[in-house]
Design an enzyme around this catalytic site. Structure first.
Site, PDB file in Angstrom:
ATOM      1  N   ASN A   1       1.214   3.533  -2.860  1.00 40.42           N
ATOM      2  CA  ASN A   1       1.857   3.876  -4.220  1.00 40.42           C
ATOM      3  C   ASN A   1       1.047   5.268  -4.532  1.00 40.42           C
ATOM      4  OD1 ASN A   1       2.809   1.334  -4.296  1.00 40.42           O
ATOM      5  ND2 ASN A   1       1.506   0.704  -6.022  1.00 40.42           N
TER       6      ASN A   1
ATOM      7  N   ASN B   1     -10.961  -2.323  -5.588  1.00 37.80           N
ATOM      8  CA  ASN B   1     -10.227  -1.322  -6.257  1.00 37.80           C
ATOM      9  C   ASN B   1     -10.864  -1.137  -7.845  1.00 37.80           C
ATOM     10  OD1 ASN B   1      -7.008  -2.497  -4.990  1.00 37.80           O
ATOM     11  ND2 ASN B   1      -8.275  -0.698  -4.212  1.00 37.80           N
TER      12      ASN B   1
ATOM     13  N   ASP C   1       0.929  -1.217  -0.013  1.00 35.47           N
ATOM     14  CA  ASP C   1       0.072   0.096   0.058  1.00 35.47           C
ATOM     15  C   ASP C   1       0.725   1.194  -0.024  1.00 35.47           C
ATOM     16  OD1 ASP C   1      -2.259   1.323   0.039  1.00 35.47           O
ATOM     17  OD2 ASP C   1      -2.641   1.180   2.053  1.00 35.47           O
TER      18      ASP C   1
HETATM   19  C1  IPE Z   1      -5.516  -2.505  -0.281  1.00 33.83           C
HETATM   20  O1  IPE Z   1      -5.214  -1.418  -0.384  1.00 33.83           O
HETATM   21  C2  IPE Z   1      -5.587  -3.460  -1.349  1.00 33.83           C
HETATM   22  C3  IPE Z   1      -4.162  -3.662  -1.906  1.00 33.83           C
HETATM   23  C4  IPE Z   1      -3.011  -3.015  -1.563  1.00 33.83           C
HETATM   24  C5  IPE Z   1      -4.081  -4.117  -3.173  1.00 33.83           C
HETATM   25  P1  IPE Z   1      -6.120   0.063  -0.592  1.00 33.83           P
HETATM   26  O2  IPE Z   1      -5.408   1.192  -0.789  1.00 33.83           O
HETATM   27  O3  IPE Z   1      -7.170  -0.387  -1.663  1.00 33.83           O
HETATM   28  O4  IPE Z   1      -7.089  -0.188   0.905  1.00 33.83           O
HETATM   29  P2  IPE Z   1      -7.922   0.918   1.558  1.00 33.83           P
HETATM   30  O5  IPE Z   1      -8.973   1.362   0.875  1.00 33.83           O
HETATM   31  O6  IPE Z   1      -6.727   1.896   2.164  1.00 33.83           O
HETATM   32  O7  IPE Z   1      -8.429   0.084   2.659  1.00 33.83           O
HETATM   33  C1  IPE Z   2      -1.602   0.224  -3.250  1.00 36.37           C
HETATM   34  O1  IPE Z   2      -1.430   1.740  -3.446  1.00 36.37           O
HETATM   35  C2  IPE Z   2      -1.794  -0.431  -4.412  1.00 36.37           C
HETATM   36  C3  IPE Z   2      -3.236  -0.538  -4.760  1.00 36.37           C
HETATM   37  C4  IPE Z   2      -4.195  -0.617  -3.825  1.00 36.37           C
HETATM   38  C5  IPE Z   2      -3.739  -1.109  -6.248  1.00 36.37           C
HETATM   39  P1  IPE Z   2      -2.590   2.810  -3.455  1.00 36.37           P
HETATM   40  O2  IPE Z   2      -2.910   3.046  -4.540  1.00 36.37           O
HETATM   41  O3  IPE Z   2      -3.775   2.273  -2.670  1.00 36.37           O
HETATM   42  O4  IPE Z   2      -1.843   3.919  -2.813  1.00 36.37           O
HETATM   43  P2  IPE Z   2      -2.531   5.041  -1.587  1.00 36.37           P
HETATM   44  O5  IPE Z   2      -2.789   4.028  -0.605  1.00 36.37           O
HETATM   45  O6  IPE Z   2      -3.567   5.631  -2.183  1.00 36.37           O
HETATM   46  O7  IPE Z   2      -1.573   5.754  -1.220  1.00 36.37           O
HETATM   47 MG    MG Z   3      -4.081   2.504  -0.732  1.00 39.53          MG
END
Ligand code: IPE
Ligand code: IPE
Ligand code: MG
Length: 265
Positions: free
Chosen positions: A39, A85, A37
């Site tokens: 990115n 997602n 998480d």
């Molecule tokens: C969890 O991350 C899913 C993945 C890392 C693939 P999210 O960024 O989607 O989770 P929440 O929404 O913050 O709980």
């Molecule tokens: C994790 O990073 C990757 C996925 C959930 C696909 P995020 O895209 O959730 O990054 P943040 O949490 O918004 O920083």
């Molecule tokens: Mg995230």
């Protein structure tokens, strides 16, 4: 005197080496699961588009897969995309899906070179046909590998998986293939998409969020949870070693008392 850059590098190397050397290879987790998480925030901190963060996240995936394989971890599960997602903005979803599928496809030669077998868990019916086909090819091309098992959780959520298992159990009972009296935890486990995997012993989540976000709810029952503020694109082998060392300093009691555990060891 050493040039400054060189001495920083040497110090960094010795820190890494000593961290890795501190790991007790007799007590490694068999299965590590990671919620990758942060990115989006990593990219936004740099004034860039969220996809830029996902692109750099791939570098971390390569580094951590390599790190786990070097340590001879048996199973590594990476949460790459949740069923929730899919509700993100369409351009992020399509960009990220393309990146994930292309990366998996392009990494097959490296996986084969390192004897790593790829698995995918998740709701594949949500994926475009072409992506599903490419993933299927990647799975087939690595299926004879006998080293580390790399499990990509793609379009995955635990509630989806549990519901799917319950529906299949109901069908098997209805058709007379399953006696409800015989349904035990191991039998239930056989209906999950992780049926071939031992439960994770260590679960790592990056980016400072303290939640599970629908990941392996059944399987994480007794996993040790490790949370770090490091954002996924910054996560490297040294961060992995720190998590493993932390895991090795914990007492896993499984409901027993500390005295009982000490008597066992
Ligand atoms: C969890 O991350 C899913 C993945 C890392 C693939 P999210 O960024 O989607 O989770 P929440 O929404 O913050 O709980
Ligand atoms: C994790 O990073 C990757 C996925 C959930 C696909 P995020 O895209 O959730 O990054 P943040 O949490 O918004 O920083
Ligand atoms: Mg995230």
């Amino acid at each position: 005197m050493q040039p400054l850059g060189r001495s920083i590098l040497t110090n960094q190397l010795s820190v890494n080496m000593s961290l890795k050397d501190s790991i007790n290879i007799e007590r490694l987790p068999r299965h590590i699961a990671i919620i990758m998480d942060g990115n989006g925030r990593w990219a936004q901190d740099k004034g860039e588009d969220r996809l830029f963060g996902h692109l750099h996240g791939v570098e971390s995936v390569r580094n951590i897969v390599e790190g786990c394989a070097e340590l001879k971890i048996e199973y590594l599960t990476l949460y790459a995309f949740s069923t929730e997602n899919w509700d993100r903005p369409a351009d992020e979803v399509s960009g990220l899906m393309e990146l994930l599928v292309d990366t998996i496809r392009n990494e097959v030669p490296t996986l084969n070179k390192n004897n790593i077998r790829l698995h995918v868990i998740g709701d594949m019916s949500m994926l475009p046909d072409s992506a599903r086909k490419e993933l299927q090819e990647a799975l087939e091309e690595t299926q004879l590998n006998t080293g580390m098992n790399l499990v990509m959780a793609l379009s995955y959520s635990s509630r989806w998986e549990i519901l799917k298992a319950v529906k299949q159990i109901a069908l098997d009972v209805k058709s007379g293939h399953l006696d409800p009296e015989t349904i035990s935890q191991p039998i239930f486990q056989q209906y999950l998409s992780t049926c071939e995997l031992p439960d994770p012993e260590l679960m790592i989540r990056t980016s400072g969020e303290y939640r599970i976000s629908n990941f392996l709810l059944f399987q994480l029952a007794y996993a040790e949870l490790y949370f770090t503020n490091t954002l996924w694109p910054d996560f490297r082998k040294e961060n992995l070693y720190e998590a493993i060392i932390d895991f090795q300093n914990r007492e896993r009691r499984f409901g027993k008392t500390a005295a009982q555990i000490e008597n066992l060891s």
